[in-house]
Design an enzyme around this catalytic site. Structure first.
Site, PDB file in Angstrom:
ATOM      1  CE  LYS A  61       8.100  -3.712   4.307  1.00  0.00           C
ATOM      2  NZ  LYS A  61       7.738  -2.576   3.443  1.00  0.00           N
ATOM      3  CE  LYS A  95       7.980  -1.858  -3.077  1.00  0.00           C
ATOM      4  NZ  LYS A  95       6.654  -1.270  -3.112  1.00  0.00           N
ATOM      5  CE  LYS A 112       0.956  -4.756   0.309  1.00  0.00           C
ATOM      6  NZ  LYS A 112       0.140  -3.680   0.818  1.00  0.00           N
TER       7      LYS A 112
HETATM    8  P1  TYM Z   1       2.499   0.667   1.690  1.00  0.00           P
HETATM    9  O1  TYM Z   1       1.261   0.521   0.903  1.00  0.00           O
HETATM   10  O2  TYM Z   1       3.660  -0.221   1.356  1.00  0.00           O
HETATM   11  O3  TYM Z   1       2.199   0.462   3.224  1.00  0.00           O
HETATM   12  C1  TYM Z   1       1.132   1.194   3.838  1.00  0.00           C
HETATM   13  C2  TYM Z   1       1.504   1.648   5.223  1.00  0.00           C
HETATM   14  O4  TYM Z   1       1.736   0.527   6.070  1.00  0.00           O
HETATM   15  C3  TYM Z   1       3.015   0.593   6.653  1.00  0.00           C
HETATM   16  N1  TYM Z   1       3.548  -0.776   6.703  1.00  0.00           N
HETATM   17  C4  TYM Z   1       4.073  -1.333   7.791  1.00  0.00           C
HETATM   18  N2  TYM Z   1       4.243  -0.853   9.042  1.00  0.00           N
HETATM   19  C5  TYM Z   1       4.805  -1.676   9.945  1.00  0.00           C
HETATM   20  N3  TYM Z   1       5.229  -2.928   9.649  1.00  0.00           N
HETATM   21  C6  TYM Z   1       5.078  -3.456   8.422  1.00  0.00           C
HETATM   22  N4  TYM Z   1       5.474  -4.691   8.137  1.00  0.00           N
HETATM   23  C7  TYM Z   1       4.476  -2.638   7.408  1.00  0.00           C
HETATM   24  N5  TYM Z   1       4.155  -2.825   6.102  1.00  0.00           N
HETATM   25  C8  TYM Z   1       3.596  -1.681   5.692  1.00  0.00           C
HETATM   26  C9  TYM Z   1       3.829   1.486   5.729  1.00  0.00           C
HETATM   27  O5  TYM Z   1       4.897   2.107   6.418  1.00  0.00           O
HETATM   28  C10 TYM Z   1       2.800   2.488   5.286  1.00  0.00           C
HETATM   29  O6  TYM Z   1       2.640   3.519   6.218  1.00  0.00           O
HETATM   30  N6  TYM Z   1       4.499   4.770  -0.358  1.00  0.00           N
HETATM   31  C11 TYM Z   1       3.477   4.276   0.576  1.00  0.00           C
HETATM   32  C12 TYM Z   1       2.064   4.669   0.185  1.00  0.00           C
HETATM   33  C13 TYM Z   1       1.885   6.131   0.007  1.00  0.00           C
HETATM   34  C14 TYM Z   1       1.770   7.083   1.050  1.00  0.00           C
HETATM   35  C15 TYM Z   1       1.611   8.345   0.409  1.00  0.00           C
HETATM   36  C16 TYM Z   1       1.787   6.999   2.453  1.00  0.00           C
HETATM   37  C17 TYM Z   1       1.777   6.790  -1.159  1.00  0.00           C
HETATM   38  N7  TYM Z   1       1.615   8.136  -0.946  1.00  0.00           N
HETATM   39  C18 TYM Z   1       1.475   9.521   1.147  1.00  0.00           C
HETATM   40  C19 TYM Z   1       1.660   8.169   3.178  1.00  0.00           C
HETATM   41  C20 TYM Z   1       1.518   9.417   2.544  1.00  0.00           C
HETATM   42  C21 TYM Z   1       3.561   2.766   0.595  1.00  0.00           C
HETATM   43  O7  TYM Z   1       4.034   2.149  -0.321  1.00  0.00           O
HETATM   44  O8  TYM Z   1       2.978   2.184   1.692  1.00  0.00           O
END
Ligand code: TYM
Length: 327
Positions: free
Chosen positions: A192, A111, A195
């Site tokens: 991956k 990022k 968005k």
């Molecule tokens: P984030 O918001 O980027 O994504 C949310 C969740 O969706 C999953 N995900 C995917 N899984 C499969 N294929 C994809 N292309 C894909 N894109 C997204 C991510 O693995 C995630 O589970 N840091 C985290 C948010 C967060 C969090 C937490 C999660 C903050 N605190 C505590 C769990 C527990 C994040 O940026 O996810």
């Protein structure tokens, strides 16, 4: 007790990767586990956000949790910024995290690469994520594959804290599904689905209309072979589409292969779009109802109250353990 916690950042429109990797698991496990599902808005602001859009997206993510099947009577749904204990324990976690281990986080590297300006919060983000999880003594954290490294760090920080200051935190287990842990872009199976990809045909949003979903799948890249066969090494683009079909159609990989044996990619992609539309249409209908309602805000307010109560217990215990006074 078995407790799950997870969240999806309100930093962009939710794509099917987030549903397949994470959100569908919230629904799968909510009856068996005590669920805490939050909207990590404090994580979203580690990169610039438009205030109006952030506000709208935060409600939107909450509505999508419920529309996709998270039951607000059973699970606690809340906004991270409404529970101050996250920021407080986040700071405490930063005092335990090592600069070196934080520097190894691949998400930060991805990022920050090529950016002139990066917030310091983007760097310390994983410490806040550890706090999110540890505050609720979560035993299990359902996520997609890309969060594995952050979960590993969370486990290390919990263990380190417990060893230094006495048993305070539950060391959580990541829960990652074998199929759908990493949904790839429809334009390029080596990156991956995200968005943040400027090519909007590379992802399908949960709120995309049927016409748009059909168009996006019809444009999805495949390969020069003809067979609908699951083989990530030789046929990554097709394997990605097969996984999406398997999850949305609720059928095994082998069944997908069998179903399209001897048929070309055209027929496969057409039916894939219909399977996805069939699943998303009821979500979208429920979403439209919720997003207009005050019910949603009531759920979030009540969720924050319940979450604060839980979180405060752990925060106080952590403070006491470290020698910070709690009256
Ligand atoms: P984030 O918001 O980027 O994504 C949310 C969740 O969706 C999953 N995900 C995917 N899984 C499969 N294929 C994809 N292309 C894909 N894109 C997204 C991510 O693995 C995630 O589970 N840091 C985290 C948010 C967060 C969090 C937490 C999660 C903050 N605190 C505590 C769990 C527990 C994040 O940026 O996810």
């Amino acid at each position: 007790v078995k407790r799950i916690l997870s969240g999806i950042k309100p930093s962009g429109d939710l794509n099917i990767g987030g549903y397949v990797g994470a959100l569908r698991q919230y629904v799968m496990f909510q009856n068996e586990y005590e669920g805490f599902f939050f909207i990590p808005d404090l994580h979203a602001i580690t990169v610039p956000q438009d205030p109006k859009e952030l506000r709208e997206r935060s409600r939107q993510i909450a509505a999508l949790y419920i529309a996709a099947g998270v039951n607000p009577d059973k699970s606690t749904i809340f906004l991270q910024s409404q529970v101050p204990a996250h920021a407080e324990l986040g700071w405490i976690m930063e005092t335990q995290a090592h600069f070196g281990e934080m520097s190894r986080m691949t998400q930060f590297k991805d990022k920050s690469e090529g950016k002139d300006v990066v917030s310091s919060a983007l760097f310390t983000y994983p410490a806040l994520m550890a706090a999110d999880i540890l505050l609720y003594q979560a035993t299990h954290v359902p996520v997609g594959d890309d969060q594995k490294q952050h979960l590993e760090l969370t486990r290390d920080l919990a263990t380190r804290f417990n060893n230094r200051f006495g048993e305070t935190f539950t060391v959580p287990e990541p829960v990652i599904q074998e199929i759908g842990a990493r949904v790839m872009g429809l334009d390029d199976p080596s990156s991956k689905m995200s968005k943040s990809n400027p090519n909007t045909s590379s992802y399908v949003l949960l709120l995309d209309t049927p016409a748009v979903i059909r168009k996006k799948f019809s444009r999805a890249v495949t390969d020069s072979d003809m067979a609908v066969r699951y083989d990530w090494d030789a046929k990554p683009a097709v394997s990605n589409l097969i996984e999406i079909y398997s999850v949305f159609g609720d059928v095994s990989i082998a069944d997908v292969e069998r179903r399209f044996e001897g048929q070309g990619y055209g027929a496969f992609k057409k039916e894939l779009a219909e399977v996805v539309i069939a699943k998303l249409t009821p979500f979208q209908e429920k979403y439209e109802e919720l997003i207009q309602s005050e019910e949603l805000d009531r759920i979030l307010k009540e969720g924050a109250r319940k979450a604060s109560e839980e979180a405060q217990k752990t925060l106080d215990a952590a403070k006491r353990a470290m020698g910070l006074l709690v009256y």
